[in-house]
Design an enzyme around this catalytic site. Structure first.
Site, short mmCIF file in Angstrom:
data_model
loop_
_atom_site.label_atom_id
_atom_site.label_comp_id
_atom_site.label_asym_id
_atom_site.label_seq_id
_atom_site.Cartn_x
_atom_site.Cartn_y
_atom_site.Cartn_z
CG LEU A 151 4.56 11.27 -2.53
CD1 LEU A 151 5.20 9.90 -2.27
CD2 LEU A 151 5.21 11.92 -3.75
N GLY A 152 1.64 11.95 0.67
CA GLY A 152 1.55 13.07 1.61
C GLY A 152 2.73 13.02 2.57
CB SER A 175 -2.85 16.97 -7.47
OG SER A 175 -2.18 17.14 -6.24
NE ARG A 231 -8.22 5.52 9.75
CZ ARG A 231 -7.09 5.86 10.39
NH1 ARG A 231 -6.01 5.12 10.28
NH2 ARG A 231 -7.05 6.93 11.16
CG ASP A 255 -0.56 -1.32 11.20
OD1 ASP A 255 -0.33 -2.13 12.13
OD2 ASP A 255 -0.73 -0.10 11.37
CD GLU A 260 -8.11 -1.47 12.21
OE1 GLU A 260 -8.12 -0.65 13.14
OE2 GLU A 260 -7.41 -1.34 11.19
CG HIS A 278 -4.67 0.62 13.47
ND1 HIS A 278 -5.87 1.01 12.98
CD2 HIS A 278 -3.88 1.73 13.35
CE1 HIS A 278 -5.84 2.27 12.60
NE2 HIS A 278 -4.62 2.73 12.82
P1 NAP Z 1 -1.55 13.51 4.16
O1 NAP Z 1 -0.27 14.25 4.33
O2 NAP Z 1 -2.82 14.27 4.14
O3 NAP Z 1 -1.42 12.63 2.83
C1 NAP Z 1 -2.49 11.95 2.27
C2 NAP Z 1 -2.15 11.59 0.83
O4 NAP Z 1 -3.21 10.77 0.31
C3 NAP Z 1 -2.02 12.80 -0.10
O5 NAP Z 1 -0.92 12.65 -0.94
C4 NAP Z 1 -3.32 12.75 -0.91
O6 NAP Z 1 -3.21 13.25 -2.23
C5 NAP Z 1 -3.55 11.26 -0.98
N1 NAP Z 1 -4.93 10.95 -1.31
C6 NAP Z 1 -6.07 11.39 -0.72
N2 NAP Z 1 -7.14 10.91 -1.35
C7 NAP Z 1 -6.68 10.15 -2.37
C8 NAP Z 1 -7.31 9.41 -3.40
N3 NAP Z 1 -8.63 9.33 -3.51
N4 NAP Z 1 -6.51 8.77 -4.30
C9 NAP Z 1 -5.16 8.83 -4.20
N5 NAP Z 1 -4.52 9.51 -3.25
C10 NAP Z 1 -5.27 10.18 -2.35
O7 NAP Z 1 -1.72 12.44 5.33
P2 NAP Z 1 -0.60 11.62 6.12
O8 NAP Z 1 -0.18 12.37 7.31
O9 NAP Z 1 0.43 11.15 5.15
O10 NAP Z 1 -1.50 10.38 6.62
C11 NAP Z 1 -2.14 9.55 5.69
C12 NAP Z 1 -3.07 8.56 6.34
O11 NAP Z 1 -2.33 7.50 6.96
C13 NAP Z 1 -3.95 9.05 7.48
O12 NAP Z 1 -5.05 9.80 7.04
C14 NAP Z 1 -4.36 7.75 8.14
O13 NAP Z 1 -5.53 7.23 7.53
C15 NAP Z 1 -3.19 6.82 7.85
N6 NAP Z 1 -2.44 6.51 9.08
C16 NAP Z 1 -2.42 5.23 9.55
C17 NAP Z 1 -1.71 4.93 10.69
C18 NAP Z 1 -1.63 3.54 11.23
O14 NAP Z 1 -1.51 3.40 12.44
N7 NAP Z 1 -1.65 2.52 10.39
C19 NAP Z 1 -1.04 5.94 11.38
C20 NAP Z 1 -1.08 7.22 10.87
C21 NAP Z 1 -1.78 7.49 9.70
P3 NAP Z 1 -2.91 14.80 -2.57
O15 NAP Z 1 -1.52 15.05 -2.02
O16 NAP Z 1 -2.92 14.89 -4.04
O17 NAP Z 1 -3.97 15.58 -1.87
C1 8YV Z 2 -3.53 5.60 15.71
C2 8YV Z 2 -3.86 6.29 13.24
O1 8YV Z 2 -3.28 4.25 15.94
O2 8YV Z 2 -3.04 8.49 13.28
C3 8YV Z 2 -3.83 7.70 12.77
O3 8YV Z 2 -4.61 8.03 11.86
O4 8YV Z 2 -4.52 5.48 12.69
C4 8YV Z 2 -3.00 5.86 14.36
O5 8YV Z 2 -1.93 6.72 14.57
C5 8YV Z 2 -4.90 5.91 16.09
O6 8YV Z 2 -5.42 7.11 15.71
C6 8YV Z 2 -5.07 5.77 17.60
O7 8YV Z 2 -6.15 5.02 17.84
#
Ligand code: NAP
Ligand code: 8YV
Length: 320
Positions: A151-152, A175, A231, A255, A260, A278
């Protein structure tokens, strides 16, 4: 005048690459394609540019002895060895916030798609099956129970959207959050046992590897759907395929994948999954915003200005 040198460790998005090329000479993956030439070039590299999934290992960081910044085009930076970067005095930046809306939108799109069988319905019409009778009934999304793993920034944006669909929200994270008003579970398995749609949106890397395993999928159960926009490494892909084949869970919207751009063939023909490449942040608007921010971080790092969005682990070294 020659431009300063920057290393791209992955194929960069054109918006980011074109911006970099206005100020720098960009060496595209020379460390992989020509290691001997790179050994000569490495001391001249002032910045390292990557994507969210790109690998920036300790060995590379040790070679770029004069690098001032690693600027990642993405919010996730699990491919970067951040402790090694800190040891070498190279701060790491990423692109938080600017992509939050798009990723949350796609997560909801996958929830609706798997629940209401939208992709299957499209195929049903195109295959000329409608005149033969109706599609099987689908699953109501409004009012269902959503569980969010992580829940970030993005997790909260997904919760906001799901609340608009009248869904009840529960979550797990490292947390408990006091200020959100959603029910907290201390593990993914406990959360999964109490929801209809389990949406995974944590960072990748060692800390979350296979957080979603066979036990969690069993707890989600035969009426539960898994959505992964985090991921590929966060979900045990073999366990997921088995769970889909055995109807341990109802379906999945994915996604991201373990290897990948390769997606296991077993998933291709499954009717109860929706697969996207993705693409959660892949809109023109957001990719431009990510490129602008990644470029601003690169420029700031190389010119010794304050970084716009360093990763949290680097805060201490920057405040020294
Ligand atoms: P963020 O604000 O840092 O939020 C991450 C959340 O994950 C936090 O709530 C954190 O918990 C929780 N977390 C970390 N480790 C954990 C664990 N072991 N067990 C349970 N929860 C855990 O990050 P965000 O901006 O939301 O982005 C999150 C992730 O989305 C990125 O790191 C990336 O991998 C992915 N993403 C994917 C795409 C895509 O294209 N599919 C695009 C963008 C991002 P706490 O709050 O308690 O620290
Ligand atoms: C992008 C992502 O597709 O922000 C991330 O963590 O996975 C995606 O927004 C990627 O970083 C670009 O290759």
């Amino acid at each position: 005048m020659t431009k300063p040198d920057v290393l791209a460790v992955a194929k960069l998005h054109p918006f980011y690459l074109q911006a970099l090329e206005t100020l720098y000479t960009v060496h595209d993956r020379t460390h992989v394609t020509d290691p001997a030439a790179f050994a000569q070039l490495a001391p001249r590299i002032l910045g390292v540019a990557g994507t969210g999934e790109a690998s920036v290992p300790r060995s590379l960081l040790a070679q770029v002895t004069n690098a001032k910044v690693v600027s990642v085009f993405g919010v996730g930076y699990d491919g970067v060895d951040v402790p090694a970067a800190i040891e070498h005095g190279i701060p790491v930046t990423h692109t938080p916030d600017v992509l939050t809306d798009d990723v949350a939108d796609l997560a909801m799109g996958l929830v609706l798609s798997v629940g209401r069988s939208i992709a299957q319905a499209d195929q049903f019409v195109r295959a000329g099956q409608w005149p033969n009778g109706p599609m099987p009934l689908t699953r109501k999304v409004s009012g269902a129970r959503m569980g969010i793993v992580g829940l970030g920034r993005i997790g909260k944006a997904i919760a906001q959207r799901a609340s608009g669909f009248g869904m009840s929200i529960a979550y797990t994270a490292r947390s408990e959050k006091r200020d959100v008003g959603f029910k907290y579970y201390s593990s993914a398995a406990k959360l999964a046992a109490n929801v209809d749609f389990l949406v995974v949106i944590t960072p990748g890397g060692a800390g979350t590897k296979h957080l979603i395993n066979a036990e969690v999928l069993k707890a989600l159960g035969p009426r539960g759907f898994l959505i992964n926009v985090a991921r590929g490494s966060v979900v045990d892909e073999e366990a997921l395929i088995a769970a889909l084949q055995n109807s341990t869970i109802a379906g999945a919207g994915l996604d991201v994948f373990a290897h990948e751009p390769n997606v296991p063939q077993a998933l291709w023909s499954m009717r109860n999954v929706v697969l996207t490449p993705h693409m959660a942040s892949a809109t023109t608007e957001t990719r431009q915003a990510m490129a602008d921010l990644a470029f601003a971080n690169m420029q700031a790092g190389i010119s010794g200005q304050p970084l716009r969005t360093p990763v949290p682990e680097c805060a201490a070294m920057l405040n020294k």
